[in-house]
Structure formats: C-alpha cells, structure tokens
Write a protein that holds these residues in place. Sequence first.
Motif, PDB file in Angstrom:
ATOM      1  N   SER A   1       0.730  -1.332  -0.088  1.00  0.00           N
ATOM      2  CA  SER A   1       0.152  -0.013   0.120  1.00  0.00           C
ATOM      3  C   SER A   1       0.722   1.405   0.002  1.00  0.00           C
ATOM      4  O   SER A   1       0.554   2.282  -0.557  1.00  0.00           O
ATOM      5  CB  SER A   1      -0.914   0.101   1.251  1.00  0.00           C
ATOM      6  OG  SER A   1      -0.325   0.006   2.436  1.00  0.00           O
ATOM      7  N   ASN A   2       1.938   1.250   0.582  1.00  0.00           N
ATOM      8  CA  ASN A   2       2.829   2.403   0.595  1.00  0.00           C
ATOM      9  C   ASN A   2       3.288   2.682  -0.414  1.00  0.00           C
ATOM     10  O   ASN A   2       3.808   3.745  -0.988  1.00  0.00           O
ATOM     11  CB  ASN A   2       3.992   2.123   1.827  1.00  0.00           C
ATOM     12  CG  ASN A   2       3.719   2.798   3.227  1.00  0.00           C
ATOM     13  OD1 ASN A   2       2.361   2.696   3.467  1.00  0.00           O
ATOM     14  ND2 ASN A   2       4.645   2.845   3.839  1.00  0.00           N
ATOM     15  N   PHE A   3       3.919   1.209  -1.253  1.00  0.00           N
ATOM     16  CA  PHE A   3       4.404   1.648  -2.810  1.00  0.00           C
ATOM     17  C   PHE A   3       3.636   2.022  -3.559  1.00  0.00           C
ATOM     18  O   PHE A   3       3.754   3.034  -4.494  1.00  0.00           O
ATOM     19  CB  PHE A   3       4.988   0.140  -3.103  1.00  0.00           C
ATOM     20  CG  PHE A   3       6.000   0.174  -4.090  1.00  0.00           C
ATOM     21  CD1 PHE A   3       6.119   0.983  -5.080  1.00  0.00           C
ATOM     22  CD2 PHE A   3       6.847  -1.015  -4.127  1.00  0.00           C
ATOM     23  CE1 PHE A   3       7.327   1.018  -5.935  1.00  0.00           C
ATOM     24  CE2 PHE A   3       7.998  -0.882  -4.872  1.00  0.00           C
ATOM     25  CZ  PHE A   3       8.260  -0.118  -5.768  1.00  0.00           C
ATOM     26  N   VAL A   4       2.150   1.556  -3.495  1.00  0.00           N
ATOM     27  CA  VAL A   4       1.169   2.071  -4.266  1.00  0.00           C
ATOM     28  C   VAL A   4       1.018   3.870  -4.241  1.00  0.00           C
ATOM     29  O   VAL A   4       0.935   4.334  -5.055  1.00  0.00           O
ATOM     30  CB  VAL A   4      -0.291   1.658  -4.275  1.00  0.00           C
ATOM     31  CG1 VAL A   4      -1.351   2.202  -5.007  1.00  0.00           C
ATOM     32  CG2 VAL A   4      -0.104  -0.087  -4.694  1.00  0.00           C
ATOM     33  N   GLU A   5       0.817   4.176  -2.971  1.00  0.00           N
ATOM     34  CA  GLU A   5       0.533   5.679  -2.831  1.00  0.00           C
ATOM     35  C   GLU A   5       1.799   6.483  -3.059  1.00  0.00           C
ATOM     36  O   GLU A   5       1.795   7.506  -3.567  1.00  0.00           O
ATOM     37  CB  GLU A   5       0.313   5.871  -1.142  1.00  0.00           C
ATOM     38  CG  GLU A   5      -1.158   5.024  -0.626  1.00  0.00           C
ATOM     39  CD  GLU A   5      -1.968   5.826  -1.428  1.00  0.00           C
ATOM     40  OE1 GLU A   5      -2.084   7.000  -1.744  1.00  0.00           O
ATOM     41  OE2 GLU A   5      -2.887   5.211  -1.790  1.00  0.00           O
ATOM     42  N   TYR A   6       3.122   5.924  -2.766  1.00  0.00           N
ATOM     43  CA  TYR A   6       4.434   6.682  -3.300  1.00  0.00           C
ATOM     44  C   TYR A   6       4.187   6.899  -4.708  1.00  0.00           C
ATOM     45  O   TYR A   6       4.776   7.942  -5.439  1.00  0.00           O
ATOM     46  CB  TYR A   6       5.871   5.648  -2.900  1.00  0.00           C
ATOM     47  CG  TYR A   6       6.911   6.261  -3.446  1.00  0.00           C
ATOM     48  CD1 TYR A   6       7.546   7.174  -2.680  1.00  0.00           C
ATOM     49  CD2 TYR A   6       7.320   5.851  -4.718  1.00  0.00           C
ATOM     50  CE1 TYR A   6       8.573   7.758  -3.240  1.00  0.00           C
ATOM     51  CE2 TYR A   6       8.537   6.243  -5.350  1.00  0.00           C
ATOM     52  CZ  TYR A   6       9.215   7.113  -4.409  1.00  0.00           C
ATOM     53  OH  TYR A   6      10.563   7.849  -5.052  1.00  0.00           O
ATOM     54  N   LEU A   7       3.785   5.798  -5.550  1.00  0.00           N
ATOM     55  CA  LEU A   7       3.792   6.004  -7.135  1.00  0.00           C
ATOM     56  C   LEU A   7       2.829   6.974  -7.480  1.00  0.00           C
ATOM     57  O   LEU A   7       3.078   7.982  -8.438  1.00  0.00           O
ATOM     58  CB  LEU A   7       3.391   4.644  -7.743  1.00  0.00           C
ATOM     59  CG  LEU A   7       4.619   3.407  -7.910  1.00  0.00           C
ATOM     60  CD1 LEU A   7       4.013   1.977  -8.258  1.00  0.00           C
ATOM     61  CD2 LEU A   7       5.817   3.739  -8.611  1.00  0.00           C
TER      62      LEU A   7
END
Length: 370
Positions: free
Chosen positions: A9-15
């Motif tokens: 979820s962090n990776f998705v929000e970062y992108l």
Amino acid sequence: MTYNNLSLSNFVEYLRDSGWDYMDKFANPNLLVFSRRLIDESSISVLLPAKEDFSDYDQRVHSALGILSSFEDRSVDAIVKDITNFSSLTDKLEIRIISSFSEDGAIPLSYAASLIKGLKNLIVSAAYTEELPQRVFKRASQKAQSYSDSFKLGQTAHGSYIVTVESGSLENDDLAIAIEGNTLVTEPFSRRVMKRIHRSMYQIESFNEENNKLSDLVETGYNEGINANICDALLSLYYDNELMKLESKIKYSKSLKNTEELPEKITLNSADYYIIKVLAEALRENKPEDIELEGYISKLSSNSELTHGSINIISIHENKKHSIKLELNEDDYKRACDAHKEKKQVRITGIIDTSGKTWEVTNLTKFQVL
C-alpha cells in the motif's frame, strides 16, 4: 535482499504521489500496473503484484525498484527508505555534515556532544519562537523545553555523516491556524516547528543571493523564521574552525500536505557562520520599544511650585515585580496624586530603560488613571 517488509500500500501511494498513473483496465488482475509518460511522448511502466503474499512478490518489487532507480536517478536504498516512511506520521529533519573530519561517516565525540545539544536547542528555540515570535528570549517556556522530548534522534545514514531528527507525531498534536497566501491552513505544532527551522536556515542561505539587508532580517525575520536563539543553536552545529557545510533536508510526512514553497535542500557553509554570528548580535541589540505597564503608585515627589513631579509605580512585568520611575507634567502629576489618594491603578506607556535596579521611563507617551 528481500522486500517482504515493504508495504504494498505504501508502494502504491508512493507511485501515485510521484505522478504515476494507475492502469485500471490492465487485463491481468494479479498485477498492478502504473505508467508514466516521458518527454518524448513514450511511456514506461512499473508492475507490482496485486497482493503481498504472492510468490513472486520479491521478484516484482525488485524489478519495480530497479526501474524507479533508473528513472529517478537515485539509489534503490533511498527509494526504499522513502516508500517505507511514506505513511509515517512524523516529519524528518536530516542534517548532513560535510567536512574532512566526517568523510568516513564518523565524527569526533566532542563534536557529537555539541551537535546533539545544538539540535535540541534548535528545536526548543523554534518551538518557543513559534509560540511567541520575538527577536530574542531569555528563557524558553517549560512547554517548549518539554516539547523537545517528543522529537527523537533517528538512525544516522551513509554519506559523510547524516543525523536524522524525527518530529513528534502529527496526530493529535496541538493545532495552529496560519494564513498562507490568503488561505487558512490548520497545522500540527510539530509541523510548524519544522517549518520554522527550515525557513530560518533558508533565510541565512539566501541572504547574500538576494541582496537582503541585515536590518530587514532583524526587523521582520523572527515573525516566521530566525531569531537570536535559533542563531545560537545553528552556530553550535559548527565545529571549531573546521571548513564544513551543513546540508539540511526536511522530509515532510505524506499524511499531511505540505504547503511550504522552499527548496527541499538547504546548504550552509563556513562563510555563513559569520553571517549567523553577526545576525545573532544584531537581534540582541536593545531596540527602544513602547512598553505598557499598570500598577499602583508607591512614591510621589515634586518641586516646590508643583509645576511638575516624579512618581514611582510598582508593576508586574514578565512575572517579576519592578519599581518604575517617571517624570510627569503638572496636570498628570495632580492626577497621579489623586490616584494615589484614592488607591487607583495607573497605566503608563513609553520607552523604558531597564538597565538599573529601578526602571526609568525615558519617553512617556501616555499616562492614564484607571
């Protein structure tokens, strides 16, 4: 290297936060696809597994990080750190020490002690100046001093010597309302302390570049940024007469939008030390200002013709009792006599010399009987 602890979820929000578009119509439901258009109108894609428990999670994440590293021209470690901290509820101040004595990533113990003390004083000074903006203060409030305990010293990082200070949690923090660009902004106090530190350092960095006047910085700088106490804290971050640079970055938590339009990185060099020192001295210079005090008359004295007289009043200023002497014209002196007789308070406004045991009004602008 495994990435099992890297939140999907962090990776998705970062992108998403970095400008990547989610391709919701991609045919394979087991993949999350993000696309980014390049300058030449071509595009690149990053593929992530749809769930963290997929067997190829590590492989997909490793591949995605490689693409981002090339695209952003940053190391994989730096990107992983940003993704990991993406949902953090704290702001982070990074101070990088660039000098010959820190090239191997270590610093002398004597300097380490001074650095930690300086960072704490920087937080306390910024917190109290945020509470009560002023050019200089004698002692920070108990609240500001205890507030520094909510900040933590994070792990040091590679690259010369980098120390990280983490703010207190932005959640359930004291809120302050500011007006920025005619827009009301509600911000936690921790965020405002970090922003004041960042502005203060930027005021120093940009001093020569923008041909600023020292008098302007002295007169108005403390309203949103630097004051004498913050100057002192910054000076203590320097090490003896060593040539060095202080490179500062603030990484604001993504959980709260940052409205600050300042450079992400600010660099102070050895020459800036002398600017800070001169500024600290200028901010400490006593500037005559009108002070308003109230109190009871303790002494009356006049010439034989009663054409004028002097009085002493007892007043409380900054939680301390003071005796203040002032000269009055004939009419005001008579009013003062009546006030003393009727045990009424008086209010005085003017420039006051506070250097002696008994303060003296050197320029009275107003005298009132309450």
